[in-house]
Structure formats: structure tokens, C-alpha cells
Design an enzyme around this catalytic site. Structure first.
Site, PDB file in Angstrom:
ATOM      1  N   ASP A   1      33.716   6.809  71.579  1.00 32.29           N
ATOM      2  CA  ASP A   1      35.093   6.465  71.255  1.00 32.29           C
ATOM      3  C   ASP A   1      35.055   5.670  69.947  1.00 32.29           C
ATOM      4  O   ASP A   1      34.649   4.507  69.923  1.00 32.29           O
ATOM      5  CB  ASP A   1      35.683   5.634  72.404  1.00 32.29           C
ATOM      6  CG  ASP A   1      37.067   5.087  72.077  1.00 32.29           C
ATOM      7  OD1 ASP A   1      37.501   5.196  70.919  1.00 32.29           O
ATOM      8  OD2 ASP A   1      37.700   4.525  72.990  1.00 32.29           O
TER       9      ASP A   1
ATOM     10  N   GLN B   1      38.052   2.269  67.098  1.00 33.33           N
ATOM     11  CA  GLN B   1      37.976   0.990  66.374  1.00 33.33           C
ATOM     12  C   GLN B   1      36.841   0.981  65.352  1.00 33.33           C
ATOM     13  O   GLN B   1      36.641  -0.026  64.673  1.00 33.33           O
ATOM     14  CB  GLN B   1      37.791  -0.174  67.354  1.00 33.33           C
ATOM     15  CG  GLN B   1      38.946  -0.366  68.303  1.00 33.33           C
ATOM     16  CD  GLN B   1      40.249  -0.747  67.594  1.00 33.33           C
ATOM     17  OE1 GLN B   1      40.245  -1.227  66.458  1.00 33.33           O
ATOM     18  NE2 GLN B   1      41.363  -0.533  68.264  1.00 33.33           N
TER      19      GLN B   1
ATOM     20  N   LYS C   1      45.339   4.179  63.286  1.00 36.63           N
ATOM     21  CA  LYS C   1      44.537   2.961  63.091  1.00 36.63           C
ATOM     22  C   LYS C   1      43.783   3.039  61.769  1.00 36.63           C
ATOM     23  O   LYS C   1      43.001   2.163  61.422  1.00 36.63           O
ATOM     24  CB  LYS C   1      43.536   2.801  64.238  1.00 36.63           C
ATOM     25  CG  LYS C   1      44.201   2.623  65.605  1.00 36.63           C
ATOM     26  CD  LYS C   1      43.161   2.458  66.684  1.00 36.63           C
ATOM     27  CE  LYS C   1      43.712   2.646  68.075  1.00 36.63           C
ATOM     28  NZ  LYS C   1      44.564   1.569  68.547  1.00 36.63           N
TER      29      LYS C   1
ATOM     30  N   HIS D   1      37.917   1.033  76.506  1.00 39.96           N
ATOM     31  CA  HIS D   1      39.381   1.073  76.558  1.00 39.96           C
ATOM     32  C   HIS D   1      39.764   1.955  77.756  1.00 39.96           C
ATOM     33  O   HIS D   1      39.020   2.868  78.113  1.00 39.96           O
ATOM     34  CB  HIS D   1      39.867   1.698  75.246  1.00 39.96           C
ATOM     35  CG  HIS D   1      41.345   1.705  75.026  1.00 39.96           C
ATOM     36  ND1 HIS D   1      42.173   2.626  75.615  1.00 39.96           N
ATOM     37  CD2 HIS D   1      42.143   0.926  74.256  1.00 39.96           C
ATOM     38  CE1 HIS D   1      43.422   2.409  75.215  1.00 39.96           C
ATOM     39  NE2 HIS D   1      43.433   1.381  74.387  1.00 39.96           N
TER      40      HIS D   1
ATOM     41  N   CYS E   1      44.453  -3.058  77.001  1.00 41.52           N
ATOM     42  CA  CYS E   1      44.010  -1.809  77.658  1.00 41.52           C
ATOM     43  C   CYS E   1      42.519  -1.833  77.930  1.00 41.52           C
ATOM     44  O   CYS E   1      41.827  -0.804  77.823  1.00 41.52           O
ATOM     45  CB  CYS E   1      44.376  -0.575  76.825  1.00 41.52           C
ATOM     46  SG  CYS E   1      46.126  -0.346  76.640  1.00 41.52           S
TER      47      CYS E   1
HETATM   48  C1  PLP Z   1      38.713   1.601  71.525  1.00 42.63           C
HETATM   49  C2  PLP Z   1      39.987   2.376  71.700  1.00 42.63           C
HETATM   50  N1  PLP Z   1      39.944   3.567  72.298  1.00 42.63           N
HETATM   51  C3  PLP Z   1      41.039   4.315  72.458  1.00 42.63           C
HETATM   52  C4  PLP Z   1      42.269   3.882  72.034  1.00 42.63           C
HETATM   53  C5  PLP Z   1      43.463   4.755  72.257  1.00 42.63           C
HETATM   54  O1  PLP Z   1      43.955   5.200  71.028  1.00 42.63           O
HETATM   55  P1  PLP Z   1      45.313   6.012  70.948  1.00 42.63           P
HETATM   56  O2  PLP Z   1      46.336   5.167  71.660  1.00 42.63           O
HETATM   57  O3  PLP Z   1      45.573   6.144  69.491  1.00 42.63           O
HETATM   58  O4  PLP Z   1      45.100   7.317  71.619  1.00 42.63           O
HETATM   59  C6  PLP Z   1      42.369   2.637  71.414  1.00 42.63           C
HETATM   60  C7  PLP Z   1      43.688   2.108  70.993  1.00 42.63           C
HETATM   61  O5  PLP Z   1      43.918   0.929  70.952  1.00 42.63           O
HETATM   62  C8  PLP Z   1      41.196   1.867  71.233  1.00 42.63           C
HETATM   63  O6  PLP Z   1      41.241   0.680  70.638  1.00 42.63           O
END
Ligand code: PLP
Length: 419
Positions: A213, A216, A239, A136, A377
Site C-alpha cells: 500500500d 503515503q 494525495k 489502513h 482509519c
Molecule cells: C496508507 C493508506 N492506505 C490507503 C488509503 C486509502 O486511500 P483512498 O481513500 O484514496 O482510497 C489511505 C488514505 O488515507 C492511506 O493513508
């Protein structure tokens, strides 16, 4: 009092009783464009069940005060509940110590904390940072910022045509300049579950720490940071059936203690003079200012809720649903699934021949079906598959096979309109 599912959520045999579970989610009763809401945008943000909403309201109506700073009843109550939420997170991810759990505003801030707190201190000119094509943007851009400032380089693990990481290539990217690895546990764009435990073991043999990370993964898999041996693990509350504005950074105590604070201010200090500031111990060193108290406590309730359902049961229910959706969509002429890894979680990205994803999203919305369209993203993933965007249905444990049928029927309607 912990947030329990409002009604008996299990069928005989131990599977989730979907009807009972769905009764806990007020938003699932919504009608959108005259149709029952079919909410398949859970990877962006999942919905909150009533016991979690109730926890938010109880905090606001009976427990609100600033924490860590006063001896009066409300402040002590809020402080106790906030620290209890930290212990709930600790148990949820099996962290060794509660001080290894830092509350942030979300995954993005958690990763930035590591990039700026660890990266800027320990990465120098000519050093290398390994990332993957599946990241992401929030696990790319902070590292680019560090690399640019320090004169370091990004090395990127490629993926194959199914959307699986080329682990053989990952191994080849290591050099004596590798300083950190950043890898997503589950891809938000494709749903690929990455072999992070093996990747971490490989990195550790070379003395390189790994940031995972988990945005998900935490909502869909049982996460055990000690079993993974992750050095850092990041995820978001919203999430995970919790509120926005709260996230978690897990970090091994020894690493967190060596890191620079990312933000300065109240609560993160032991003493301040104009000559010198002494920082607080972890986790407070990284929680400058008034934290998202209500959101942290409510995240604790969301964790109670998911734990009562059982992460194993949640993973099994979502796995069955994804299998069903995959086989249904695979049977549709003119629809291509993007991301066909052997191990996937909760995400179905697809392209309909001759229809722009934006039109897909708009027309599905007319049927009450909420999906996400765009680059998610994760532009490097789109570039790899040579598409500008995909349509993405993403599932949660409260979704049903009937909702998959509604998705399929809505896709057919789109094809008819464009046919
Ligand atoms: C894999 C992953 N990393 C990071 C993020 C960023 O999360 P946040 O916007 O809650 O900081 C997301 C959000 O869609 C994501 O799917």
C-alpha cells in the site's frame, strides 16, 4: 505539453525555493478564521498546484470525449492523453511495462481489486494472509472479506513501542499456508517507513507475493517497483497533488494475467455472447466502463509537476521539516509524540495531556491550522497505543518552518485554554 512548475522552483544549491513553489498553489493564499491557512492535513489529501488545475481545465474545455471507442478527433485525442498518463505513471514508479499500470478510483479500489481478483481465486480454506498492525482499514477489510468467504486466516505483524514493525515476528508468521502479504510502505497514522524491500525479498524466498500500500509513500519517496520487486503497488492521485477519483494499481504482468477481473462491463471484454465472454488483455481487463479520463490525465500532470521538482528534493525538504517539527514538539511539556520510528515520512501524530484530540483539532482550526484528529482509519494502531485517537499534522513539500511555528503556537494556546 507537460505541467511545469509556474516559476523557477530551485534555490542556488538545488534545494526547493519554497516561496516560488508556494506561489503555484492558489489555496495556500486562503485566510481561515482571519488567519493564513496552515494546511497540515496532507496525508488525507494534498493540494493541487496551478499547472495541474490548468491541465484539468484544458481537458474539460478542449479535449473531452469518451476514449477507446470512436475515430473522431476528440475521442482520439482523449484516448492518446489517457494512455500518455499511463506511461507517465509507468515512468514515475519505474514499472517495466505500461500494461502493468491499471487506473482505479484510488488506493482502496486498487487493494480491493487485488483482494477480489487475486485473493478470491488463489486463497482457500485454511490459507493465511499476512498483514501488519500499521495497515489502513483499506488494507485490512478487503482481506477480512476474502478470509471470511474462503475460511482463510489473517496473521498480523506486531509493532513495537516506537511504531516500528517487528520484522523478527514477521518472519515467524510464514507457514506453508501463507498465500499473500499486504504491507503499507509508510504508515498514515504514525509516518513509519517500513522495510518493504527486505520484507518482499523474504516473502519471495517462500514463493509468496506481496501487495504494498503506497498511498503515503508515493507522494513522499522515490518509488521504484522493480527495485522493491513489489508484486502489487497501490496509490491515490489526490494525495499526490492530483485530483480525487483516480488511483493506480501496479501489478506484475504475469500476476495480473492470472487474475479474475473484479468488475465486468464495457471495455474489459474482447467478445460477448450470452453463452460466453472473453476478457480483454491487461490493463483493459481491469478497467471496466468509462474510466476517470479527466482525473487520469490530470494525475499525469501532477506527476510531471512532482518530477520537475524532483522526488529526491521533495523527500529532503519534507525530512528537514519533520525533523524541525519533531524537535519543536518534543520540547513542549505535556505533548507526547506517538510514533517515533527511526525512519519516518511527513507525519507527526501527537497527544496533548488532558485534551481530547477533537478539541485540539477544533481549536487549531480557529488559528487557521488544519490538522486531522481521529483514528485515521487505522484503529489497530490506536488500540496498540491504547488511545482512542491522535492529533496528526502531516506535511507536504510546500509547508514551511514558519507553519511549524504556527502549529506549535496554536498547541500552546490549546494548553493555555485547558491549563
Ligand atoms: C496508507 C493508506 N492506505 C490507503 C488509503 C486509502 O486511500 P483512498 O481513500 O484514496 O482510497 C489511505 C488514505 O488515507 C492511506 O493513508
Amino acid at each position: 505539453m507537460t505541467a511545469r512548475p509556474a516559476s523557477a522552483p530551485f534555490l542556488q544549491g538545488g534545494a526547493l525555493d519554497l516561496e516560488a513553489v508556494r506561489r503555484d498553489f492558489p489555496v495556500l493564499k486562503l485566510q481561515v478564521n482571519g488567519k493564513p491557512l496552515v494546511f497540515l492535513d496532507n496525508a488525507a489529501s494534498s493540494q493541487m498546484p496551478q499547472p495541474v488545475i490548468d491541465r484539468w481545465v484544458r481537458y474539460q474545455t478542449q479535449e473531452h470525449a469518451n476514449i477507446h471507442r470512436a475515430v473522431h478527433y476528440l475521442s482520439e485525442k482523449a484516448t492518446a492523453e489517457y494512455e500518455l498518463a499511463r506511461r507517465k505513471v509507468q515512468a514515475f514508479i519505474n514499472a517495466r511495462e505500461e500494461r502493468e499500470v491499471i487506473f482505479t478510483s484510488g488506493t482502496t479500489e486498487s487493494i480491493n481489486l487485488v483482494a477480489h481478483g487475486y485473493g478470491r481465486k488463489f486463497i482457500g480454506a485454511g490459507d493465511e494472509i499476512i498483514l501488519t498492525t500499521l495497515e489502513h482499514h483499506s488494507n485490512i477489510v478487503p482481506w477480512q472479506m476474502v478470509a471470511e468467504e474462503k475460511g482463510a486466516k489473517l496473521r498480523v505483524v506486531p509493532i513495537d513501542d516506537r511504531g516500528e514493525l517487528r520484522v523478527d515476528e514477521y518472519r515467524k508468521l510464514f507457514s506453508d499456508r501463507t498465500r499473500i502479504v499486504g504491507v503499507t510502505h509508510v504508515s498514515n497514522a504514525l509516518g513509519t517507513i517500513n522495510p518493504v524491500k527486505e520484507m518482499i525479498a523474504f516473502a519471495h524466498e517462500r514463493g509468496v507475493p506481496v501487495l504494498v500500500d503506497g498511498a503515503q509513500a508515493a507522494p513522499h519517496l522515490k518509488v521504484d517497483v522493480q527495485d522493491l520487486d513489489a508484486d502489487f503497488y497501490a496509490f491515490s492521485g489526490h494525495k499526490l497533488c492530483g485530483p480525487t477519483g483516480i488511483g493506480v494499481l501496479y501489478g506484475k504482468a504475469a500476476l495480473l494475467e492470472k487474475m479474475q477481473p473484479f468488475k465486468g462491463g464495457g471495455d474489459m471484454i474482447l467478445s460477448v455472447t450470452f453463452e460466453k465472454t472473453t476478457y480483454n488483455v491487461i490493463p483493459q481487463k481491469f478497467e471496466a466502463g468509462t474510466p476517470p479520463i479527466a482525473a487520469a490525465i490530470t494525475l499525469g500532470a501532477a506527476i510531471d509537476y512532482l518530477t520537475a521538482l524532483g522526488m529526491d528534493r521533495i523527500a529532503a525538504a519534507e525530512h528537514d521539516l519533520l525533523d524541525y517539527a519533531t524537535s519543536e514538539v518534543n520540547r513542549m511539556p505535556g505533548v507526547r509524540i506517538i510514533g517515533t520510528a527511526e525512519k519516518k515520512a511527513a507525519v507527526l501524530s501527537f497527544a496533548i495531556q488532558g485534551v481530547h484530540p477533537h478539541d485540539v483539532g477544533t481549536l487549531l482550526n480557529e488559528e487557521g491550522v488544519a490538522i486531522r484528529t481521529g483514528h485515521h482509519c487505522a484503529q489497530p494502531v490506536m488500540q496498540r497505543f491504547k488511545v482512542p485517537a491522535t492529533s496528526r499534522a502531516s506535511f507536504a513539500f510546500y509547508n514551511t518552518p514558519a507553519e511549524v511555528d504556527a502549529l506549535v503556537a496554536a498547541i500552546r494556546k490549546v494548553q493555555k485554554i485547558f491549563g
